[in-house]
Design a protein around this motif. Structure first.
Motif, PDB file in Angstrom:
ATOM      1  N   ARG A  10       0.653  -1.259  -0.061  1.00  0.00           N
ATOM      2  CA  ARG A  10      -0.006  -0.111  -0.103  1.00  0.00           C
ATOM      3  C   ARG A  10       0.783   1.243  -0.010  1.00  0.00           C
ATOM      4  NH1 ARG A  10      -1.792   4.079   2.999  1.00  0.00           N
ATOM      5  NH2 ARG A  10      -0.413   3.196   4.746  1.00  0.00           N
ATOM      6  N   VAL A  11       1.778   1.371   0.970  1.00  0.00           N
ATOM      7  CA  VAL A  11       2.635   2.646   1.078  1.00  0.00           C
ATOM      8  C   VAL A  11       3.504   2.469  -0.191  1.00  0.00           C
ATOM      9  CG1 VAL A  11       4.442   3.543   2.083  1.00  0.00           C
ATOM     10  CG2 VAL A  11       2.630   2.344   3.420  1.00  0.00           C
ATOM     11  N   GLY A  12       3.990   1.525  -0.881  1.00  0.00           N
ATOM     12  CA  GLY A  12       4.979   1.570  -2.149  1.00  0.00           C
ATOM     13  C   GLY A  12       4.057   2.190  -3.146  1.00  0.00           C
ATOM     14  N   LEU A  13       2.748   1.723  -3.145  1.00  0.00           N
ATOM     15  CA  LEU A  13       1.963   2.446  -4.284  1.00  0.00           C
ATOM     16  C   LEU A  13       1.474   3.697  -4.077  1.00  0.00           C
ATOM     17  CD1 LEU A  13      -0.108  -0.802  -5.104  1.00  0.00           C
ATOM     18  CD2 LEU A  13       1.555   0.294  -6.686  1.00  0.00           C
ATOM     19  N   ALA A  14       1.415   3.863  -2.761  1.00  0.00           N
ATOM     20  CA  ALA A  14       1.067   5.317  -2.597  1.00  0.00           C
ATOM     21  C   ALA A  14       1.842   6.219  -2.887  1.00  0.00           C
ATOM     22  CB  ALA A  14       0.596   5.557  -1.212  1.00  0.00           C
ATOM     23  N   VAL A  15       3.067   5.927  -3.132  1.00  0.00           N
ATOM     24  CA  VAL A  15       4.044   7.119  -3.611  1.00  0.00           C
ATOM     25  C   VAL A  15       4.362   6.719  -4.822  1.00  0.00           C
ATOM     26  CG1 VAL A  15       6.450   7.381  -3.086  1.00  0.00           C
ATOM     27  CG2 VAL A  15       5.270   7.118  -1.016  1.00  0.00           C
ATOM     28  N   GLY A  16       4.415   5.435  -5.337  1.00  0.00           N
ATOM     29  CA  GLY A  16       5.025   4.820  -6.654  1.00  0.00           C
ATOM     30  C   GLY A  16       4.204   5.289  -7.674  1.00  0.00           C
ATOM     31  N   GLY A  17       2.903   5.305  -7.674  1.00  0.00           N
ATOM     32  CA  GLY A  17       1.991   5.410  -8.605  1.00  0.00           C
ATOM     33  C   GLY A  17       2.075   6.964  -9.071  1.00  0.00           C
ATOM     34  N   PRO A 206     -10.118  -5.288   2.638  1.00  0.00           N
ATOM     35  CA  PRO A 206      -8.728  -4.566   2.861  1.00  0.00           C
ATOM     36  C   PRO A 206      -7.643  -5.283   3.119  1.00  0.00           C
ATOM     37  CG  PRO A 206     -10.694  -3.581   4.314  1.00  0.00           C
ATOM     38  CD  PRO A 206     -11.135  -4.970   3.399  1.00  0.00           C
ATOM     39  N   ASP A 207      -7.957  -6.616   3.459  1.00  0.00           N
ATOM     40  CA  ASP A 207      -6.858  -7.610   3.654  1.00  0.00           C
ATOM     41  C   ASP A 207      -6.489  -8.238   2.508  1.00  0.00           C
ATOM     42  OD1 ASP A 207      -9.188  -8.916   3.793  1.00  0.00           O
ATOM     43  OD2 ASP A 207      -8.414 -10.017   5.521  1.00  0.00           O
ATOM     44  N   SER A 208      -6.819  -7.947   1.445  1.00  0.00           N
ATOM     45  CA  SER A 208      -6.654  -8.263   0.284  1.00  0.00           C
ATOM     46  C   SER A 208      -5.467  -7.785  -0.541  1.00  0.00           C
ATOM     47  CB  SER A 208      -7.850  -8.949  -0.772  1.00  0.00           C
ATOM     48  OG  SER A 208      -8.311  -7.545  -1.038  1.00  0.00           O
ATOM     49  N   TRP A 209      -4.595  -8.333  -1.492  1.00  0.00           N
ATOM     50  CA  TRP A 209      -3.563  -7.592  -2.181  1.00  0.00           C
ATOM     51  C   TRP A 209      -4.206  -6.606  -3.112  1.00  0.00           C
ATOM     52  CZ3 TRP A 209      -3.328  -7.081  -7.371  1.00  0.00           C
ATOM     53  CH2 TRP A 209      -3.862  -8.028  -8.224  1.00  0.00           C
ATOM     54  N   TYR A 210      -5.503  -6.853  -3.780  1.00  0.00           N
ATOM     55  CA  TYR A 210      -6.094  -5.810  -4.670  1.00  0.00           C
ATOM     56  C   TYR A 210      -6.525  -4.693  -3.955  1.00  0.00           C
ATOM     57  CZ  TYR A 210      -9.773  -9.414  -3.934  1.00  0.00           C
ATOM     58  OH  TYR A 210     -10.437 -10.093  -3.273  1.00  0.00           O
ATOM     59  N   VAL A 218      -5.061   4.907  -4.853  1.00  0.00           N
ATOM     60  CA  VAL A 218      -6.265   6.164  -5.167  1.00  0.00           C
ATOM     61  C   VAL A 218      -6.865   6.314  -3.803  1.00  0.00           C
ATOM     62  CG1 VAL A 218      -6.657   6.031  -7.599  1.00  0.00           C
ATOM     63  CG2 VAL A 218      -8.099   4.534  -6.067  1.00  0.00           C
ATOM     64  N   HIS A 219      -6.228   5.719  -2.701  1.00  0.00           N
ATOM     65  CA  HIS A 219      -6.943   5.719  -1.158  1.00  0.00           C
ATOM     66  C   HIS A 219      -8.483   5.361  -1.371  1.00  0.00           C
ATOM     67  CE1 HIS A 219      -6.467   6.704   2.881  1.00  0.00           C
ATOM     68  NE2 HIS A 219      -7.691   7.134   2.740  1.00  0.00           N
ATOM     69  N   PHE A 220      -8.733   4.128  -2.061  1.00  0.00           N
ATOM     70  CA  PHE A 220     -10.086   3.630  -2.075  1.00  0.00           C
ATOM     71  C   PHE A 220     -10.400   2.905  -0.898  1.00  0.00           C
ATOM     72  CE2 PHE A 220     -13.061   0.193  -2.720  1.00  0.00           C
ATOM     73  CZ  PHE A 220     -14.009   0.792  -3.232  1.00  0.00           C
ATOM     74  N   LEU A 221     -11.638   3.430  -0.406  1.00  0.00           N
ATOM     75  CA  LEU A 221     -12.171   2.887   0.819  1.00  0.00           C
ATOM     76  C   LEU A 221     -13.306   1.939   0.396  1.00  0.00           C
ATOM     77  CD1 LEU A 221     -11.854   6.197   3.056  1.00  0.00           C
ATOM     78  CD2 LEU A 221     -10.392   4.178   2.974  1.00  0.00           C
TER      79      LEU A 221
END
Length: 265
Positions: A10-17, A206-210, A218-221
């Motif tokens: 999650r953190v990696g994609l939050a920055v990397g995207g 939330p506990d799945s990879w996708y 996109v901080h999808f909730l």
């Protein structure tokens, strides 16, 4: 799935995207080094701060951590808004570096504390490398996905890349704003738990990879509140209109959405 892996993803994609899209826009100018330098300096700064806090005598309270995250998220939204407005007319290196630093900053303190906590667990009395390994694998997966996004964006037609990147960054900005408002609300302990507008946790747990990937990008909730949906809509809709508008943004040099000097003649 292991929580440390999902956190790293999650953190990696939050920055990397967001960074991947900016690098794709800047790649044609060969001026990506400042972005990498800014990213490395920001990561190093927060790792240093995290080490001091994790191994020091006092640690920040949850409210303090939420306040830092919320404040940096709001600052990141301001920078992302600048980026959305600039991409179609010409992305500048200054804008890209600013956004990169703030994208890392909004996750920086929490991620650094998480990393050093995992590192401590790997060297403690009942040492276990599993948390640190899971975190590293999650970040590595995120970096591979970010690289795939970068490679795909590089193949896009320059004018489509500029428009698509502006739209994507607008959606990312809406998610960052939701994160910032939620964090500031938690820091102030305002109100209790609110009822969700809808609940998709069974479909997108939330506990799945996708689920973690969507939240990172996109901080999808899956179960947003009325406040979160309202905040997202108030930012995303205008941002998308601006990003996808066919006219009104001047000329993009080479159609790539990267600002360069040109000469007439």
């Amino acid at each position: 799935m292991d929580g440390t892996y999902l956190y790293g993803l999650r953190v990696g994609l939050a920055v990397g995207g967001g960074v991947a899209l900016q690098l794709a826009l800047l790649a044609g100018t060969h001026r990506t080094r400042p972005v990498w330098t800014g990213a490395a300096a920001t990561v190093g700064f927060f790792l240093g701060v995290g080490w001091i806090l994790e191994f020091g005598s006092r640690q920040p309270t949850p409210e303090t951590r939420a306040l830092v995250t919320g404040t940096l998220s709001i600052a990141a939204v301001a920078a992302v808004t600048w980026l959305v407005l600039r991409v179609r007319a010409g992305l500048t290196v200054t804008a890209a570096v600013t956004v990169t630093v703030l994208l890392i900053g909004r996750e920086g303190l929490e991620a650094a504390l998480y990393f050093w906590s995992a590192a401590r667990a790997a060297t403690g009395v009942s040492a276990s490398v599993q948390p640190l390994l899971g975190l590293a694998l999650g970040v590595a997966t995120a970096l591979l996905l970010a690289w795939a996004l970068y490679a795909g964006a590089r193949r896009a037609r320059p004018d489509l890349l500029a428009r698509g990147a502006a739209a994507a960054v607008g959606v990312i900005g809406a998610g960052i704003l939701v994160q910032g408002v939620t964090a500031l609300r938690e820091a102030g302990s305002a109100g209790g738990a609110a009822e969700p507008v809808f609940d998709l946790t069974a479909t997108l747990p939330p506990d799945s990879w996708y689920g973690a990937a969507l939240k990172g990008l996109v901080h999808f909730l899956p179960d947003p509140t009325v406040l979160q949906v309202t905040v997202w809509s108030l930012y995303a809709v205008p941002a998308l209109l601006v990003a996808l508008a066919p006219i009104g943004f001047g000329r993009s040099v080479g159609g790539a959405g990267v600002k360069e000097k040109t000469t007439d003649g």
